[in-house]
Design an enzyme around this catalytic site. Sequence first.
Site, PDB file in Angstrom:
ATOM      1  N   GLY A 247       0.826  -1.206   0.000  1.00 55.38           N
ATOM      2  CA  GLY A 247       0.000   0.000   0.000  1.00 55.38           C
ATOM      3  C   GLY A 247       0.853   1.245   0.000  1.00 55.38           C
ATOM      4  O   GLY A 247       2.021   1.222  -0.436  1.00 55.38           O
ATOM      5  N   SER A 248       0.302   2.322   0.525  1.00 56.89           N
ATOM      6  CA  SER A 248       0.986   3.613   0.477  1.00 56.89           C
ATOM      7  C   SER A 248       2.156   3.669   1.465  1.00 56.89           C
ATOM      8  O   SER A 248       2.193   2.910   2.446  1.00 56.89           O
ATOM      9  CB  SER A 248      -0.017   4.720   0.840  1.00 56.89           C
ATOM     10  OG  SER A 248      -0.547   4.455   2.120  1.00 56.89           O
ATOM     11  N   GLY A 252       2.660   2.153   5.226  1.00 48.54           N
ATOM     12  CA  GLY A 252       3.836   1.323   5.521  1.00 48.54           C
ATOM     13  C   GLY A 252       4.585   1.820   6.746  1.00 48.54           C
ATOM     14  O   GLY A 252       5.058   1.021   7.570  1.00 48.54           O
ATOM     15  N   GLU A 269       5.689  -3.458   0.691  1.00 50.09           N
ATOM     16  CA  GLU A 269       5.651  -3.158  -0.751  1.00 50.09           C
ATOM     17  C   GLU A 269       4.869  -1.866  -0.898  1.00 50.09           C
ATOM     18  O   GLU A 269       3.644  -1.869  -0.966  1.00 50.09           O
ATOM     19  CB  GLU A 269       4.941  -4.290  -1.515  1.00 50.09           C
ATOM     20  CG  GLU A 269       5.630  -5.631  -1.443  1.00 50.09           C
ATOM     21  CD  GLU A 269       6.858  -5.712  -2.349  1.00 50.09           C
ATOM     22  OE1 GLU A 269       7.144  -4.744  -3.084  1.00 50.09           O
ATOM     23  OE2 GLU A 269       7.544  -6.744  -2.301  1.00 50.09           O
ATOM     24  N   CYS A 303       1.604   0.477  -8.884  1.00 48.36           N
ATOM     25  CA  CYS A 303       2.752   0.939  -8.097  1.00 48.36           C
ATOM     26  C   CYS A 303       3.937   1.205  -9.025  1.00 48.36           C
ATOM     27  O   CYS A 303       4.799   2.021  -8.724  1.00 48.36           O
ATOM     28  CB  CYS A 303       3.116  -0.089  -7.038  1.00 48.36           C
ATOM     29  SG  CYS A 303       3.271  -1.740  -7.698  1.00 48.36           S
TER      30      CYS A 303
HETATM   31  P1  NAD Z   1      -3.435   2.283   1.320  1.00 51.10           P
HETATM   32  O1  NAD Z   1      -2.144   2.469   2.004  1.00 51.10           O
HETATM   33  O2  NAD Z   1      -4.476   3.318   1.467  1.00 51.10           O
HETATM   34  O3  NAD Z   1      -4.114   0.895   1.799  1.00 51.10           O
HETATM   35  C1  NAD Z   1      -3.466  -0.339   1.617  1.00 51.10           C
HETATM   36  C2  NAD Z   1      -3.974  -1.343   2.634  1.00 51.10           C
HETATM   37  O4  NAD Z   1      -3.504  -0.962   3.935  1.00 51.10           O
HETATM   38  C3  NAD Z   1      -5.492  -1.401   2.748  1.00 51.10           C
HETATM   39  O5  NAD Z   1      -5.882  -2.740   2.943  1.00 51.10           O
HETATM   40  C4  NAD Z   1      -5.774  -0.568   4.003  1.00 51.10           C
HETATM   41  O6  NAD Z   1      -6.988  -0.889   4.654  1.00 51.10           O
HETATM   42  C5  NAD Z   1      -4.578  -0.928   4.861  1.00 51.10           C
HETATM   43  N1  NAD Z   1      -4.227   0.067   5.882  1.00 51.10           N
HETATM   44  C6  NAD Z   1      -4.251   1.416   5.783  1.00 51.10           C
HETATM   45  N2  NAD Z   1      -3.811   1.989   6.929  1.00 51.10           N
HETATM   46  C7  NAD Z   1      -3.482   0.973   7.772  1.00 51.10           C
HETATM   47  C8  NAD Z   1      -2.988   0.911   9.104  1.00 51.10           C
HETATM   48  N3  NAD Z   1      -2.737   2.030   9.801  1.00 51.10           N
HETATM   49  N4  NAD Z   1      -2.769  -0.294   9.654  1.00 51.10           N
HETATM   50  C9  NAD Z   1      -3.011  -1.434   8.967  1.00 51.10           C
HETATM   51  N5  NAD Z   1      -3.512  -1.433   7.708  1.00 51.10           N
HETATM   52  C10 NAD Z   1      -3.746  -0.251   7.106  1.00 51.10           C
HETATM   53  O7  NAD Z   1      -3.090   2.034  -0.235  1.00 51.10           O
HETATM   54  P2  NAD Z   1      -4.072   1.920  -1.483  1.00 51.10           P
HETATM   55  O8  NAD Z   1      -4.625   3.255  -1.821  1.00 51.10           O
HETATM   56  O9  NAD Z   1      -5.015   0.781  -1.306  1.00 51.10           O
HETATM   57  O10 NAD Z   1      -3.033   1.463  -2.616  1.00 51.10           O
HETATM   58  C11 NAD Z   1      -2.244   2.327  -3.356  1.00 51.10           C
HETATM   59  C12 NAD Z   1      -0.826   2.360  -2.846  1.00 51.10           C
HETATM   60  O11 NAD Z   1      -0.282   1.039  -2.804  1.00 51.10           O
HETATM   61  C13 NAD Z   1       0.111   3.138  -3.755  1.00 51.10           C
HETATM   62  O12 NAD Z   1       0.973   3.906  -2.982  1.00 51.10           O
HETATM   63  C14 NAD Z   1       0.865   2.050  -4.501  1.00 51.10           C
HETATM   64  O13 NAD Z   1       2.104   2.465  -5.024  1.00 51.10           O
HETATM   65  C15 NAD Z   1       0.994   1.016  -3.441  1.00 51.10           C
HETATM   66  N6  NAD Z   1       1.261  -0.310  -3.995  1.00 51.10           N
HETATM   67  C16 NAD Z   1       2.538  -0.800  -3.911  1.00 51.10           C
HETATM   68  C17 NAD Z   1       2.835  -2.029  -4.479  1.00 51.10           C
HETATM   69  C18 NAD Z   1       4.225  -2.580  -4.429  1.00 51.10           C
HETATM   70  O14 NAD Z   1       4.388  -3.766  -4.716  1.00 51.10           O
HETATM   71  N7  NAD Z   1       5.233  -1.822  -4.092  1.00 51.10           N
HETATM   72  C19 NAD Z   1       1.832  -2.770  -5.117  1.00 51.10           C
HETATM   73  C20 NAD Z   1       0.541  -2.233  -5.168  1.00 51.10           C
HETATM   74  C21 NAD Z   1       0.275  -0.999  -4.596  1.00 51.10           C
END
Ligand code: NAD
Length: 517
Positions: A247-248, A252, A269, A303
Amino acid sequence: MQVQTINVEIKKTLEILGVNLINDGTSTGSENFSNGEIIESISPVDGHLIAKVKSTSAADYEQVITTATEAFKIWRTVPAPKRGDIVRQFGNKLRQRKEALGKLVSYEMGKSYQEGLGEVQEMIDICDFAVGLSRQLHGLTMHSERPGHRMYEQYHPLGVVGVISAFNFPVAVWAWNVALAWVCGDVCVWKPSEKVPLCGVACQKIAAEVFAENNLPEGISSLINGDYKVGEFMSKDSRIPLISATGSIRMGKIVAKEVAGRLGKSLLELGGNNAIIVTPDADIKMTVVGAVFGAVGTAGQRCTSTRRLIIHESIYEKVKQALVDAYGQLRIGNPLDENNHVGPLIDKEAVNMYKAALNKVVEEGGSIIVQGGVLSGNDYQSGCYVKPAIAEAKPDFEIVQHETFAPILYLLKYSGDVENAIAIQNNVVQGLSSAIMTNNLREAERFLSVAGSDCGIANVNIGTSGAEIGGAFGGEKETGGGRESGSDAWKVYMRRQTNTINYTTELPLAQGIKFDL
Ligand code: NAD
């Protein structure tokens, strides 16, 4: 496919996948239950409510972890090649449901049907990889310094692995994790993004079917649903030795801190800010195809999406014109209609971020050369369709340093040597994917050298997006340093143990230390 028939098609798709209009979002296999709030899954394709999912309460979560912990005790004793056979069966079920699952991915997340199918293919590929891996979870043997002693390393499973995934790869990222974790002997608890809960329900049903058919215990694969609060159950839980979070960067940082606080392991990731360097020796035609696919594919929500093009000044105008022409050909619309190139953004919040980024680049002194904008009218009822835009900018603009999850491409100019372009490329906090377009061997090798790209992925004459499962996938710096998928990424899902066996009647000590009694 005819756009008019989508609703009927989608209903059929949900039926094939066993997704109901209201689903329990907590599952330990055949047992489905949930006592939390309702999550509505709204399609960004047409704005329709597809179905609802009940999220996981704290009590539900406890039940999931207890079941998973019990399942681990059995699963870890199943020989790894037999675990591989289960993953093979899972891959075969994915082959049978590829079209249905690909369509659901497209409709719930908004990526093109082709990309939806590609995502399911990636799941199948990682299953095939994991089947082979199940006979190759090798440790090393080494020579002992003590006579009559044997030393080796072996790998054991970790236990319950927690998978937190992002909305943009609603099924593949889970599969990357579970296919490897399962052959390693771990059990998995998955929290998909709250924006795509139905994809999670559909995948869990397929996995549960396989485990039930093999009389294996509930809980080898479990699903929980909800927003960050449910994610926090996992990151704070010391019964989960590894959290794999995608995720973001913002997420992370929070998860990493939480997991490190209890000395757990995390596999992160996170976001990218990927660039293609275009040198005077680049093949312009290839560059344009790679850059356009990288920037507008999945509506810029990968990503690995291409966000920055770093172009040598001598060919800058030529590349710019070729891009403007190519963007003129793009068809934006329903991603299930295979004539369209660009589908919607995930939701209106993403649309607002896209608009804010375009305003910001102008505020900072950039100029828009392919105009953006939000589309309206019958074909764009969800309000999530935007025009891919191109802006000329400077590398150090704040907005250029930032990952905006939308189809905005920044053109940056460099002069002089390729080292100048590499410096621009590396001068961001993210370190996921990078590429160079050149037919000059020296430039390519400098880009790949120790002083070259600082990213986890560095490509030559290929764009930044579209990785294969055979290589380890992930990025450096604030992208989080995790590696998933191929190569030796499996090692993170296991604990390493060093064993020394003495088959003599003496007890010599290492380093020749004397200790006589
Ligand atoms: P996001 O960070 O908003 O959410 C990702 C996941 O994390 C969701 O399931 C969310 O519910 C969970 N989450 C959020 N805050 C949390 C916390 N405090 N504790 C535990 N879990 C939590 O990201 P998004 O908008 O769903 O996805 C887009 C982002 O993901 C972009 O930044 C993209 O680059 C990244 N991404 C990276 C990869 C990689 O392999 N590097 C792959 C796909 C997406």
